[in-house]
Design a protein around this motif. Structure first.
Motif, PDB file in Angstrom:
ATOM      1  N   GLN A  84       0.831  -1.210   0.000  1.00 33.97           N
ATOM      2  CA  GLN A  84       0.000   0.000   0.000  1.00 33.97           C
ATOM      3  C   GLN A  84       0.864   1.259   0.000  1.00 33.97           C
ATOM      4  OE1 GLN A  84      -2.090  -0.728   3.615  1.00 33.97           O
ATOM      5  NE2 GLN A  84      -3.347  -2.378   2.775  1.00 33.97           N
ATOM      6  N   LEU A  85       1.889   1.270   0.829  1.00 34.39           N
ATOM      7  CA  LEU A  85       2.769   2.432   0.916  1.00 34.39           C
ATOM      8  C   LEU A  85       3.513   2.663  -0.398  1.00 34.39           C
ATOM      9  CD1 LEU A  85       4.166   1.769   4.501  1.00 34.39           C
ATOM     10  CD2 LEU A  85       2.580   3.592   3.845  1.00 34.39           C
ATOM     11  N   GLU A  86       3.958   1.584  -1.035  1.00 29.50           N
ATOM     12  CA  GLU A  86       4.639   1.708  -2.326  1.00 29.50           C
ATOM     13  C   GLU A  86       3.698   2.276  -3.382  1.00 29.50           C
ATOM     14  OE1 GLU A  86       6.071  -2.171  -3.190  1.00 29.50           O
ATOM     15  OE2 GLU A  86       7.513  -2.183  -1.526  1.00 29.50           O
ATOM     16  N   ALA A  87       2.453   1.818  -3.366  1.00 32.29           N
ATOM     17  CA  ALA A  87       1.479   2.323  -4.338  1.00 32.29           C
ATOM     18  C   ALA A  87       1.196   3.803  -4.110  1.00 32.29           C
ATOM     19  CB  ALA A  87       0.188   1.510  -4.255  1.00 32.29           C
ATOM     20  N   TRP A  88       1.069   4.190  -2.855  1.00 34.36           N
ATOM     21  CA  TRP A  88       0.844   5.613  -2.559  1.00 34.36           C
ATOM     22  C   TRP A  88       2.049   6.464  -2.948  1.00 34.36           C
ATOM     23  CZ3 TRP A  88      -3.452   7.835  -2.452  1.00 34.36           C
ATOM     24  CH2 TRP A  88      -4.580   7.322  -1.800  1.00 34.36           C
ATOM     25  N   LYS A  89       3.265   5.906  -2.849  1.00 36.39           N
ATOM     26  CA  LYS A  89       4.450   6.667  -3.255  1.00 36.39           C
ATOM     27  C   LYS A  89       4.390   6.997  -4.746  1.00 36.39           C
ATOM     28  CE  LYS A  89       8.543   8.442  -2.376  1.00 36.39           C
ATOM     29  NZ  LYS A  89       8.984   8.922  -3.684  1.00 36.39           N
ATOM     30  N   ARG A  90       3.862   6.097  -5.541  1.00 37.15           N
ATOM     31  CA  ARG A  90       3.691   6.390  -6.968  1.00 37.15           C
ATOM     32  C   ARG A  90       2.673   7.515  -7.162  1.00 37.15           C
ATOM     33  NH1 ARG A  90       4.514   0.713  -7.147  1.00 37.15           N
ATOM     34  NH2 ARG A  90       2.285   0.237  -7.010  1.00 37.15           N
ATOM     35  N   VAL A  91       1.658   7.530  -6.316  1.00 38.21           N
ATOM     36  CA  VAL A  91       0.652   8.598  -6.399  1.00 38.21           C
ATOM     37  C   VAL A  91       1.270   9.943  -6.041  1.00 38.21           C
ATOM     38  CG1 VAL A  91      -1.515   9.474  -5.448  1.00 38.21           C
ATOM     39  CG2 VAL A  91      -1.261   7.017  -5.906  1.00 38.21           C
ATOM     40  N   THR A  92       1.947  10.009  -4.910  1.00 36.43           N
ATOM     41  CA  THR A  92       2.507  11.291  -4.473  1.00 36.43           C
ATOM     42  C   THR A  92       3.602  11.766  -5.417  1.00 36.43           C
ATOM     43  OG1 THR A  92       4.057  10.210  -2.936  1.00 36.43           O
ATOM     44  CG2 THR A  92       1.914  10.884  -2.053  1.00 36.43           C
ATOM     45  N   ALA A 171       0.929   8.023  10.399  1.00 35.07           N
ATOM     46  CA  ALA A 171       1.359   9.367  10.006  1.00 35.07           C
ATOM     47  C   ALA A 171       2.828   9.380   9.618  1.00 35.07           C
ATOM     48  CB  ALA A 171       1.101  10.353  11.141  1.00 35.07           C
ATOM     49  N   ARG A 172       3.660   8.728  10.405  1.00 33.30           N
ATOM     50  CA  ARG A 172       5.086   8.678  10.101  1.00 33.30           C
ATOM     51  C   ARG A 172       5.340   7.955   8.784  1.00 33.30           C
ATOM     52  NH1 ARG A 172       9.212  11.512  10.294  1.00 33.30           N
ATOM     53  NH2 ARG A 172       8.658  12.091  12.428  1.00 33.30           N
ATOM     54  N   ASN A 173       4.687   6.829   8.570  1.00 35.61           N
ATOM     55  CA  ASN A 173       4.862   6.101   7.313  1.00 35.61           C
ATOM     56  C   ASN A 173       4.344   6.907   6.125  1.00 35.61           C
ATOM     57  OD1 ASN A 173       6.106   3.850   8.417  1.00 35.61           O
ATOM     58  ND2 ASN A 173       4.185   2.734   8.712  1.00 35.61           N
ATOM     59  N   ALA A 174       3.280   7.671   6.348  1.00 38.11           N
ATOM     60  CA  ALA A 174       2.712   8.476   5.268  1.00 38.11           C
ATOM     61  C   ALA A 174       3.734   9.466   4.727  1.00 38.11           C
ATOM     62  CB  ALA A 174       1.461   9.201   5.742  1.00 38.11           C
ATOM     63  N   VAL A 175       4.463  10.136   5.621  1.00 35.15           N
ATOM     64  CA  VAL A 175       5.409  11.150   5.159  1.00 35.15           C
ATOM     65  C   VAL A 175       6.768  10.558   4.804  1.00 35.15           C
ATOM     66  CG1 VAL A 175       4.217  13.012   6.377  1.00 35.15           C
ATOM     67  CG2 VAL A 175       6.059  11.804   7.532  1.00 35.15           C
ATOM     68  N   ASP A 176       7.228   9.567   5.565  1.00 32.87           N
ATOM     69  CA  ASP A 176       8.572   9.040   5.344  1.00 32.87           C
ATOM     70  C   ASP A 176       8.630   8.013   4.214  1.00 32.87           C
ATOM     71  OD1 ASP A 176       9.557  10.580   7.351  1.00 32.87           O
ATOM     72  OD2 ASP A 176      10.054   8.936   8.712  1.00 32.87           O
ATOM     73  N   VAL A 177       7.599   7.214   4.073  1.00 32.25           N
ATOM     74  CA  VAL A 177       7.625   6.121   3.092  1.00 32.25           C
ATOM     75  C   VAL A 177       6.762   6.448   1.878  1.00 32.25           C
ATOM     76  CG1 VAL A 177       7.257   3.657   2.719  1.00 32.25           C
ATOM     77  CG2 VAL A 177       7.981   4.479   4.981  1.00 32.25           C
ATOM     78  N   ALA A 178       5.539   6.896   2.106  1.00 34.41           N
ATOM     79  CA  ALA A 178       4.608   7.125   0.998  1.00 34.41           C
ATOM     80  C   ALA A 178       4.785   8.495   0.348  1.00 34.41           C
ATOM     81  CB  ALA A 178       3.165   6.948   1.468  1.00 34.41           C
TER      82      ALA A 178
END
Length: 374
Positions: A84-92, A171-178
């Motif tokens: 999920q985090l990897e997919a969101w990183k493509r979005v951001t 929250a931390r994963n959202a900014v640091d990973v995603a």
């Protein structure tokens, strides 16, 4: 609030600084659930969808579950697995390449869920074991189907520290990973944190129930944990004082929400996001009058300096009036569904594309990434 200019008249199209984020305009894409993330993983078309709308000053993602237990609807995204985090990183990444800013809305639905969506078919959780008189959505044979929510169980007091931590980790994963620019805590619309706030859904007898101070405790602990970790300048919160969404009821919302914003004032948040009236419906409710000016004053009088974001049924005229009268940001929801270039259409007063309501929830790229720009 610090704007880019102290002499230029406030308009929707001024750049503005909110917390740590510099925005190109005051137009916000509101969170919009679209049910297009099977297995809670945003597929490639989600990246296309948000990149198309990156001219918004700020994009708030669709509500995103912080844990599996937080899920309440089929095919909504999550923020708790590596895929999920990897997919969101493509979005951001796509939004940033277009010059946009994006925060993720952190979501726990609480009792607005169904056993079919919960880990091991367990009961949804809630402040009290009271079933919500509302519906949720299951995707059955590829078709979104509205079903009654399941009976919840009351969270034990000793479960709440782990819940607070799950928000902080998300929250931390959202900014640091995603790669999100920040987070918005969803404390509105009858979901878990709103359920704790309201007397109609919170009948607890421990330190998280009863008085206004007790009912607000969990939400404030979560906000403090997040702001201590990623900073208030990257954190916002969404509140909906009088919406009846998802069986959301309180006997006296004015003192409740006045208290909440006064407590939030010391956290140096990027913004407070207020849904005025009934979410997606009437802006004023005769049966639930509410003084939003008094709410804003309570926040500022307590030292709050975050941006004040207004939401619900805004068109260009209403939005311009709101900004000229002190609102810092205006969130637009459904107009962004059919108008990826909504900012430019508002700027030049161009007609808006009609919405295909049949494609709002679930489906493919039809009614999602195929709306034309000017």
């Amino acid at each position: 609030m610090t704007t880019s200019s102290s002499v230029t008249a406030r308009t929707l199209f001024n750049p503005v600084q909110i917390g740590d984020l510099q925005l190109t305009n005051r137009i916000v894409m509101a969170p919009l659930t679209r049910n297009r993330s099977p297995n809670a993983v945003p597929p490639p078309m989600v990246a296309t969808y948000y990149a198309q709308r990156a001219t918004a000053g700020l994009i708030i993602s669709e509500a995103t579950a912080i844990t599996h237990q937080a899920q309440g609807y089929s095919d909504v995204p999550g923020l708790y697995g590596a895929d999920q985090l990897e997919a969101w990183k493509r979005v951001t990444d796509g939004v940033h390449e277009k010059g946009g800013k994006m925060v993720v809305q952190l979501w726990h639905v609480g009792r607005v869920s169904h056993v079919d969506l919960q880990p091991n078919g367990g009961k949804p959780v809630a402040p009290s074991a009271i079933t919500a008189k509302t519906k949720t959505v299951l995707i059955q044979n590829g078709v979104p189907t509205f079903v009654d929510t399941s009976e919840p169980r009351a969270l034990e007091t000793d479960e709440l520290p782990d819940l607070v931590n799950s928000y902080k980790v998300a929250a931390r994963n959202a900014v640091d990973v995603a790669g999100f620019d920040g987070v918005e805590v969803h404390a509105a619309n009858g979901y878990l944190l709103d359920q704790f706030l309201r007397s109609g859904s919170n009948k607890r007898t421990d330190e998280y129930g009863g008085s206004i101070e007790n009912r607000a405790r969990l939400m404030l602990e979560i906000m403090q944990a997040i702001t201590d970790d990623i900073g208030g300048g990257r954190t916002g919160i969404r509140l909906s004082p009088v919406t009846p969404a998802n069986d959301s009821l309180d006997a006296d919302p004015q003192p409740l929400f006045d208290y909440v914003v006064r407590q939030l004032a010391s956290m140096n948040l990027a913004y407070i996001h207020i849904v005025e009236g009934s979410t997606g419906g009437a802006r004023e409710l005769e049966e639930h009058p509410f003084d939003y000016s008094a709410l804003k004053a309570a926040y500022h009088d307590a030292g709050g300096n975050g941006a004040w974001m207004v939401n619900n049924g805004y068109d260009l005229e209403l939005a311009e009036h709101a900004v000229s009268n002190g609102a810092d940001l205006v969130a637009f929801g459904r107009p962004f569904i059919a108008n990826p270039d909504l900012v430019e259409r508002l700027r030049i007063k161009a007609p808006l594309n009609p919405q295909d309501r049949a494609t709002f929830y679930g489906g493919t790229d039809k009614g999602y990434i195929d709306y034309p720009a000017l």
